[in-house]
Design a protein around this motif. Sequence first.
Motif, PDB file in Angstrom:
ATOM      1  N   LEU A 153       0.817  -1.220   0.000  1.00 11.95           N
ATOM      2  CA  LEU A 153       0.000   0.000   0.000  1.00 11.95           C
ATOM      3  C   LEU A 153       0.849   1.269   0.000  1.00 11.95           C
ATOM      4  O   LEU A 153       0.641   2.180  -0.814  1.00 11.95           O
ATOM      5  N   LEU A 154       1.809   1.343   0.930  1.00  8.82           N
ATOM      6  CA  LEU A 154       2.627   2.556   1.049  1.00  8.82           C
ATOM      7  C   LEU A 154       3.533   2.744  -0.162  1.00  8.82           C
ATOM      8  O   LEU A 154       3.743   3.879  -0.616  1.00  8.82           O
ATOM      9  N   SER A 155       4.058   1.642  -0.694  1.00  6.97           N
ATOM     10  CA  SER A 155       4.909   1.752  -1.882  1.00  6.97           C
ATOM     11  C   SER A 155       4.094   2.232  -3.079  1.00  6.97           C
ATOM     12  O   SER A 155       4.535   3.100  -3.843  1.00  6.97           O
ATOM     13  N   THR A 156       2.901   1.656  -3.246  1.00 12.09           N
ATOM     14  CA  THR A 156       2.024   2.067  -4.352  1.00 12.09           C
ATOM     15  C   THR A 156       1.654   3.535  -4.228  1.00 12.09           C
ATOM     16  O   THR A 156       1.645   4.286  -5.217  1.00 12.09           O
ATOM     17  N   LEU A 157       1.357   3.976  -3.004  1.00 15.97           N
ATOM     18  CA  LEU A 157       1.013   5.381  -2.757  1.00 15.97           C
ATOM     19  C   LEU A 157       2.196   6.293  -3.064  1.00 15.97           C
ATOM     20  O   LEU A 157       2.051   7.345  -3.699  1.00 15.97           O
ATOM     21  N   PHE A 158       3.384   5.877  -2.630  1.00 24.54           N
ATOM     22  CA  PHE A 158       4.600   6.664  -2.894  1.00 24.54           C
ATOM     23  C   PHE A 158       4.838   6.809  -4.390  1.00 24.54           C
ATOM     24  O   PHE A 158       5.125   7.898  -4.887  1.00 24.54           O
ATOM     25  N   PHE A 159       4.725   5.692  -5.117  1.00 23.56           N
ATOM     26  CA  PHE A 159       4.951   5.726  -6.563  1.00 23.56           C
ATOM     27  C   PHE A 159       3.941   6.620  -7.269  1.00 23.56           C
ATOM     28  O   PHE A 159       4.266   7.317  -8.226  1.00 23.56           O
ATOM     29  N   ALA A 160       2.692   6.616  -6.761  1.00 23.30           N
ATOM     30  CA  ALA A 160       1.643   7.432  -7.382  1.00 23.30           C
ATOM     31  C   ALA A 160       1.895   8.924  -7.167  1.00 23.30           C
ATOM     32  O   ALA A 160       1.619   9.746  -8.044  1.00 23.30           O
ATOM     33  N   ILE A 161       2.456   9.273  -6.003  1.00 18.50           N
ATOM     34  CA  ILE A 161       2.665  10.690  -5.671  1.00 18.50           C
ATOM     35  C   ILE A 161       4.001  11.207  -6.203  1.00 18.50           C
ATOM     36  O   ILE A 161       4.072  12.283  -6.818  1.00 18.50           O
TER      37      ILE A 161
END
Length: 404
Positions: A153-161
């Motif tokens: 979740l956090l990695s996906t969020l980081f990549f999106a931002i």
Amino acid sequence: MKNKYQKTLYACFTGYIVQAIVNNFVPLLFLTLQSTYEISLSKITFLVTVNFGLQLIVDLLSIGFVDRIGYRASAILAHIFSAAGLISLTILPDLMSDAYIGILISVMIYAVGGGLLEVLISPIVEACPTDNKEKAMSLLHSFYCWGYVSVVLLSTLFFAIFGIHNWKILAIFWAIIPAMNTIAFTKVPIASLIAEHETGLKLKELVQKKVFWVLMMLMVCAGACEQAVSQWASTFAEKGLHVSKTIGDLAGPMLFAILMGTSRAIYGKYGHKINLDRFMLFSGFTCILSYLIISLSPYPVLGLIGCGLCGLSVGILWPGTFSIASASIRGGGTAMFAFLALAGDLGCSGGPTFVGLISSAFSDNLKTGILGAIIFPILLILGLGVLGRMRVSKNVEGISKVVE
């Protein structure tokens, strides 16, 4: 006395989060590493084999050195290797003439850490003077699930931002967690796994116990029951929800992990009210039901529901077997936990392989492969029955006694 070891438990919970990081972060970067460094897909996927293969080797080798250097030193080394591997991943590929070699070395470094953590953390928790060791063990293993969900979740969020091209920053962030836990393990108290009045079993004595081999079979089946479906969870999500492969890769495995973690957390909270033997049996039968739903249902969405039910059912199998082993074989020590970890990992690799082989034999029919894998929960139930008969024959009640 018990409050004194609360920080030890917290450090161990974090240790399992670290293991989730080293096992699941880099696979999120596979396509990026492939395009950035122009590496073939076969070489990229080989990294998974290296990671888990080396962890298996560490499981085996740890029998010879953990007791010599001690659990504290071993735990510190495990976290240092984990952090160093993640950090080197941001440095070595650009330093070496062949970027793939740099990535491979980095994976090998953190794989040593991951293998050590798997062997060390459970016995450290088992040695803590807690009121209910089965509860503590189940809660401990739930943190691997929460760690996995958090990493995704956090990695996906980081990549999106911030963009996936900034993955090196995220790698450093994840490396901070094992680095901080290294410091924690220099301070927390670590109890001895072998009581003062007991003598640890030698390897020869351990392997001569019939119950040891039954427990090894249970661990193989626990790992196989879990990964035989988990590895295909994204496929079920993709077909069941009619979503893209990217969304399926997130939704399927995360549903499985969340429900598996929930099962472990529930036992971790209410374990003192639940009979572990019965819960294990119930979980085995529920696992069979989930396999039948996945393989026989004509509706894809039911396949996804079956996948989630499987996650819920297998949650207790791994930590429950550890708890039964600890209570059944007094003085098993590091060797016992290392062999159990090795057996579990063999099941984790063998389960998906078995499903793949059966599927290939039936024109790549994944449902047929899952149906064939129903042999693993069946064997687990039979193994639990054998343990029960051993107790009766030795006039032993419950898992709190020794089974010869």
